[in-house]
Motif scaffolding. Structure first.
Motif, PDB file in Angstrom:
ATOM      1  N   LEU A  56     -23.947  66.976 -74.145  1.00 23.61           N
ATOM      2  CA  LEU A  56     -25.091  67.383 -74.961  1.00 23.61           C
ATOM      3  C   LEU A  56     -26.039  66.231 -75.263  1.00 23.61           C
ATOM      4  O   LEU A  56     -27.175  66.455 -75.678  1.00 23.61           O
ATOM      5  CB  LEU A  56     -24.603  68.000 -76.279  1.00 23.61           C
ATOM      6  N   SER A  57     -25.586  64.995 -75.067  1.00 20.91           N
ATOM      7  CA  SER A  57     -26.448  63.840 -75.328  1.00 20.91           C
ATOM      8  C   SER A  57     -27.339  63.507 -74.135  1.00 20.91           C
ATOM      9  O   SER A  57     -28.127  62.567 -74.205  1.00 20.91           O
ATOM     10  CB  SER A  57     -25.592  62.610 -75.673  1.00 20.91           C
ATOM     11  N   ASN A  58     -27.214  64.285 -73.057  1.00 20.66           N
ATOM     12  CA  ASN A  58     -28.044  64.068 -71.868  1.00 20.66           C
ATOM     13  C   ASN A  58     -29.503  64.344 -72.221  1.00 20.66           C
ATOM     14  O   ASN A  58     -29.861  65.448 -72.632  1.00 20.66           O
ATOM     15  CB  ASN A  58     -27.577  64.999 -70.742  1.00 20.66           C
ATOM     16  N   PHE A  59     -30.369  63.346 -72.032  1.00 23.31           N
ATOM     17  CA  PHE A  59     -31.779  63.481 -72.413  1.00 23.31           C
ATOM     18  C   PHE A  59     -32.474  64.606 -71.650  1.00 23.31           C
ATOM     19  O   PHE A  59     -33.384  65.259 -72.175  1.00 23.31           O
ATOM     20  CB  PHE A  59     -32.523  62.162 -72.166  1.00 23.31           C
ATOM     21  N   ALA A  60     -32.045  64.851 -70.403  1.00 20.28           N
ATOM     22  CA  ALA A  60     -32.691  65.881 -69.590  1.00 20.28           C
ATOM     23  C   ALA A  60     -32.545  67.271 -70.216  1.00 20.28           C
ATOM     24  O   ALA A  60     -33.362  68.160 -69.951  1.00 20.28           O
ATOM     25  CB  ALA A  60     -32.101  65.890 -68.177  1.00 20.28           C
ATOM     26  N   LEU A  61     -31.527  67.467 -71.051  1.00 23.95           N
ATOM     27  CA  LEU A  61     -31.328  68.772 -71.687  1.00 23.95           C
ATOM     28  C   LEU A  61     -32.416  69.103 -72.696  1.00 23.95           C
ATOM     29  O   LEU A  61     -32.535  70.250 -73.130  1.00 23.95           O
ATOM     30  CB  LEU A  61     -29.963  68.821 -72.378  1.00 23.95           C
ATOM     31  N   LEU A  62     -33.207  68.112 -73.070  1.00 25.27           N
ATOM     32  CA  LEU A  62     -34.285  68.362 -74.029  1.00 25.27           C
ATOM     33  C   LEU A  62     -35.277  69.392 -73.492  1.00 25.27           C
ATOM     34  O   LEU A  62     -35.927  70.104 -74.271  1.00 25.27           O
ATOM     35  CB  LEU A  62     -35.007  67.046 -74.347  1.00 25.27           C
ATOM     36  N   THR A  63     -35.404  69.476 -72.169  1.00 24.40           N
ATOM     37  CA  THR A  63     -36.341  70.444 -71.595  1.00 24.40           C
ATOM     38  C   THR A  63     -35.942  71.876 -71.917  1.00 24.40           C
ATOM     39  O   THR A  63     -36.804  72.761 -71.985  1.00 24.40           O
ATOM     40  CB  THR A  63     -36.404  70.290 -70.068  1.00 24.40           C
ATOM     41  N   ILE A  64     -34.658  72.132 -72.102  1.00 25.10           N
ATOM     42  CA  ILE A  64     -34.191  73.513 -72.282  1.00 25.10           C
ATOM     43  C   ILE A  64     -34.736  74.129 -73.570  1.00 25.10           C
ATOM     44  O   ILE A  64     -35.398  75.178 -73.520  1.00 25.10           O
ATOM     45  CB  ILE A  64     -32.655  73.583 -72.216  1.00 25.10           C
ATOM     46  N   SER A 171     -34.111  65.899 -58.549  1.00 25.51           N
ATOM     47  CA  SER A 171     -35.373  65.843 -59.285  1.00 25.51           C
ATOM     48  C   SER A 171     -35.809  67.241 -59.730  1.00 25.51           C
ATOM     49  O   SER A 171     -35.977  68.135 -58.898  1.00 25.51           O
ATOM     50  CB  SER A 171     -36.460  65.226 -58.398  1.00 25.51           C
ATOM     51  N   ILE A 172     -35.992  67.418 -61.031  1.00 26.36           N
ATOM     52  CA  ILE A 172     -36.405  68.718 -61.555  1.00 26.36           C
ATOM     53  C   ILE A 172     -37.832  69.035 -61.117  1.00 26.36           C
ATOM     54  O   ILE A 172     -38.158  70.181 -60.781  1.00 26.36           O
ATOM     55  CB  ILE A 172     -36.276  68.736 -63.090  1.00 26.36           C
ATOM     56  N   VAL A 235     -49.827  72.540 -67.380  1.00 26.36           N
ATOM     57  CA  VAL A 235     -48.465  72.148 -67.016  1.00 26.36           C
ATOM     58  C   VAL A 235     -48.431  71.628 -65.582  1.00 26.36           C
ATOM     59  O   VAL A 235     -47.800  70.605 -65.279  1.00 26.36           O
ATOM     60  CB  VAL A 235     -47.502  73.342 -67.182  1.00 26.36           C
ATOM     61  N   THR A 236     -49.126  72.329 -64.677  1.00 28.71           N
ATOM     62  CA  THR A 236     -49.120  71.937 -63.269  1.00 28.71           C
ATOM     63  C   THR A 236     -49.743  70.559 -63.068  1.00 28.71           C
ATOM     64  O   THR A 236     -49.171  69.688 -62.394  1.00 28.71           O
ATOM     65  CB  THR A 236     -49.890  72.981 -62.431  1.00 28.71           C
ATOM     66  N   VAL A 237     -50.912  70.343 -63.664  1.00 27.94           N
ATOM     67  CA  VAL A 237     -51.612  69.066 -63.489  1.00 27.94           C
ATOM     68  C   VAL A 237     -50.823  67.917 -64.099  1.00 27.94           C
ATOM     69  O   VAL A 237     -50.651  66.855 -63.480  1.00 27.94           O
ATOM     70  CB  VAL A 237     -53.019  69.148 -64.121  1.00 27.94           C
ATOM     71  N   ALA A 244     -46.546  62.910 -66.740  1.00 30.49           N
ATOM     72  CA  ALA A 244     -45.508  63.118 -67.743  1.00 30.49           C
ATOM     73  C   ALA A 244     -44.218  63.563 -67.078  1.00 30.49           C
ATOM     74  O   ALA A 244     -44.216  64.064 -65.945  1.00 30.49           O
ATOM     75  CB  ALA A 244     -45.963  64.172 -68.771  1.00 30.49           C
ATOM     76  N   THR A 245     -43.106  63.367 -67.779  1.00 35.37           N
ATOM     77  CA  THR A 245     -41.799  63.821 -67.306  1.00 35.37           C
ATOM     78  C   THR A 245     -41.643  65.312 -67.604  1.00 35.37           C
ATOM     79  O   THR A 245     -42.410  65.875 -68.408  1.00 35.37           O
ATOM     80  CB  THR A 245     -40.680  63.057 -68.016  1.00 35.37           C
ATOM     81  N   PRO A 246     -40.654  65.982 -66.987  1.00 28.64           N
ATOM     82  CA  PRO A 246     -40.437  67.401 -67.313  1.00 28.64           C
ATOM     83  C   PRO A 246     -40.228  67.656 -68.798  1.00 28.64           C
ATOM     84  O   PRO A 246     -40.687  68.670 -69.325  1.00 28.64           O
ATOM     85  CB  PRO A 246     -39.181  67.738 -66.498  1.00 28.64           C
ATOM     86  N   SER A 247     -39.543  66.747 -69.496  1.00 28.80           N
ATOM     87  CA  SER A 247     -39.332  66.935 -70.937  1.00 28.80           C
ATOM     88  C   SER A 247     -40.650  66.888 -71.697  1.00 28.80           C
ATOM     89  O   SER A 247     -40.895  67.708 -72.600  1.00 28.80           O
ATOM     90  CB  SER A 247     -38.384  65.853 -71.476  1.00 28.80           C
ATOM     91  N   GLU A 248     -41.509  65.951 -71.331  1.00 30.23           N
ATOM     92  CA  GLU A 248     -42.813  65.843 -71.989  1.00 30.23           C
ATOM     93  C   GLU A 248     -43.700  67.039 -71.647  1.00 30.23           C
ATOM     94  O   GLU A 248     -44.432  67.548 -72.508  1.00 30.23           O
ATOM     95  CB  GLU A 248     -43.490  64.542 -71.567  1.00 30.23           C
TER      96      GLU A 248
END
Length: 438
Positions: A56-64, A171-172, A235-237, A244-248
């Motif tokens: 749960l501490s995985n930063f990538a999960l912030l996108t969810i 890569s997401i 979002v696309t641009v 920006a990263t997927p989370s941002e």
């Protein structure tokens, strides 16, 4: 017992526990604790809390939770109705234009919310009664919405791609790009089928009334979808322009959606915003608990050497890539009848991933194929989730008709999987063109 025998027992017990009705996350954790207790040791059990919290501490999960908030925000507004109305005004004179408008609406809605049930519910709640009122076959009406709703896990932003990317370290952004062309092609295929079915019906009923709208009415309807297009373009641009990263990007999209529902739809009362936040928290917690529970489950399988033994067993078959892809697709298709897409990815990829890497199979291409396969599980009788969502928003249509209406779309999606296998560039061309080789 050998590792393979323990693995066979594990899968039997897992399915029995999940079918008992217990929440998936708790079921996976209970099974993991039980097998580590009987077949492992105290050291294995002691690492369960670290594994659970560490995942749960995985930063990538912030996108969810951010993309879930985006979906809940859009779903709480009249977005589905506006999309349907706007598209219908432009498509009304085409045979099946009403059905095509709903399918296109599903595609646009999916591009904002990333959830199949939410897409089917939002568009279906308005579209199905209108289609039936205008003499569209109930089977075609419900089948089109059920199938169009599945695009929510293929057209980015897709929670399925996010989970797959986290599990496989892919890569997401590349996965999101890979879903664009197949998603648009599926929209076109569904629309072509709707046109053909409606054209036959129109020939059998030439007196059917066709609506018409003035240009000003069409343009006023077009203005309604501009906020949605603004979110999609932003979002696309931002994502694919490398800003920006997927989370941002997820945070930007969620913020824009909140601004839209407050400014455009006047959803500014605290009671209305509270409902959006409550639903976003509930769904996010459910998904994150499944992610953490599946991490414990994968850890248990690795600790007991089940994952490695299953991979070695599959290597011993000496299968060609075509045979391997066929077997994996059959497995995913069957699993999709009973389990949600997120659970299947989290439970199966620790075993499948080494086999894919060993066989030099493109993980991005396989992600798209896997997602479309899991889409079929959402609309395939008897347990497809979207079928029951449609039944809930259109109770006047018998469940049997909903299921029969979805079957032609199941066939179209199976055909598209074959097409994707023969022409993998359908999925890989866009990410390679914009981001270069992986």
């Amino acid at each position: 017992m050998s590792e393979l025998e323990i693995g066979a027992l594990l899968f039997a017990v897992t399915f029995a526990v999940l079918f008992s009705g217990i929440p998936i996350s708790f079921g996976l954790i209970l099974v993991s604790i039980g097998f580590l207790y009987f077949f492992g040791d105290a050291g294995g059990l002691s690492l369960i809390p670290n594994t659970f919290v560490g995942e749960l501490s995985n930063f990538a999960l912030l996108t969810i939770p951010l993309f879930v908030l985006l979906g809940c925000t859009i779903g709480a507004s009249r977005a589905g109705k506006d999309l349907y109305d706007s598209l219908h005004r432009w498509m009304c004179k085409i045979p099946g234009g009403l059905v095509i408008a709903n399918i296109l609406g599903c595609g646009l809605f999916a591009a904002m919310c990333g959830s199949s049930p939410a897409t089917a519910a939002a568009i279906g709640r308005v579209g199905i009664p209108e289609m039936i009122r205008r003499n569209v076959s109930p089977r075609l009406a419900t089948g089109a919405i059920a199938a169009g709703g599945t695009l929510g896990i293929l057209i980015p932003p897709s929670l399925t791609f996010i989970i797959y990317g986290i599990v496989t370290h892919t890569s997401i952004a590349r996965l999101f790009l890979a879903g664009v062309v197949p998603g648009l092609m599926l929209v076109a295929i569904f629309a072509a089928y709707a046109w053909g079915s409606s054209y036959r019906q129109l020939r059998n009923n030439p007196t059917q009334v066709i609506e018409s709208y003035t240009l000003s009415e069409k343009m006023s309807g077009l203005i309604r979808i501009l906020p949605f297009l603004a979110i999609i373009i932003s979002v696309t641009v931002v994502m694919y322009g490398g800003f920006a990263t997927p989370s941002e990007v997820a945070a930007i999209a969620a913020f824009l959606a909140l601004v839209m529902v407050v400014v455009v739809y006047r959803t500014w009362r605290l009671t209305e915003l509270w409902l959006i936040m409550r639903e976003a928290v509930r769904e996010s917690c459910m998904i994150l608990m499944i992610v953490a529970g599946a991490a414990v489950y994968a850890y248990m399988m690795s600790y007991l050497y089940i994952t490695q033994s299953l991979a070695e067993w599959m290597f011993s078959w000496n299968l060609g890539n075509w045979e391997l892809i066929l077997i994996l697709n059959v497995f995913l298709l069957i699993a999709g009848f009973f389990l949600p897409a997120v659970s299947i990815i989290l439970m199966s990829m620790p075993v499948i991933l080494p086999v894919l890497v060993h066989s030099n199979i493109d993980l991005v291409w396989f992600a798209v194929m896997m997602t479309i396969n899991l889409e079929i599980g959402l609309i395939h009788p008897p347990l497809g989730l979207n079928l029951f969502v449609i039944r809930g928003v259109a109770p006047e249509v018998p469940l049997r008709d909903v299921m029969m209406g979805a079957l032609p779309f199941v066939g179209l999606m199976l055909f598209f999987i074959v097409l994707l296998a023969v022409f993998p560039g359908i999925a890989t061309w866009l990410p390679v063109t914009l981001m270069g080789p992986a």
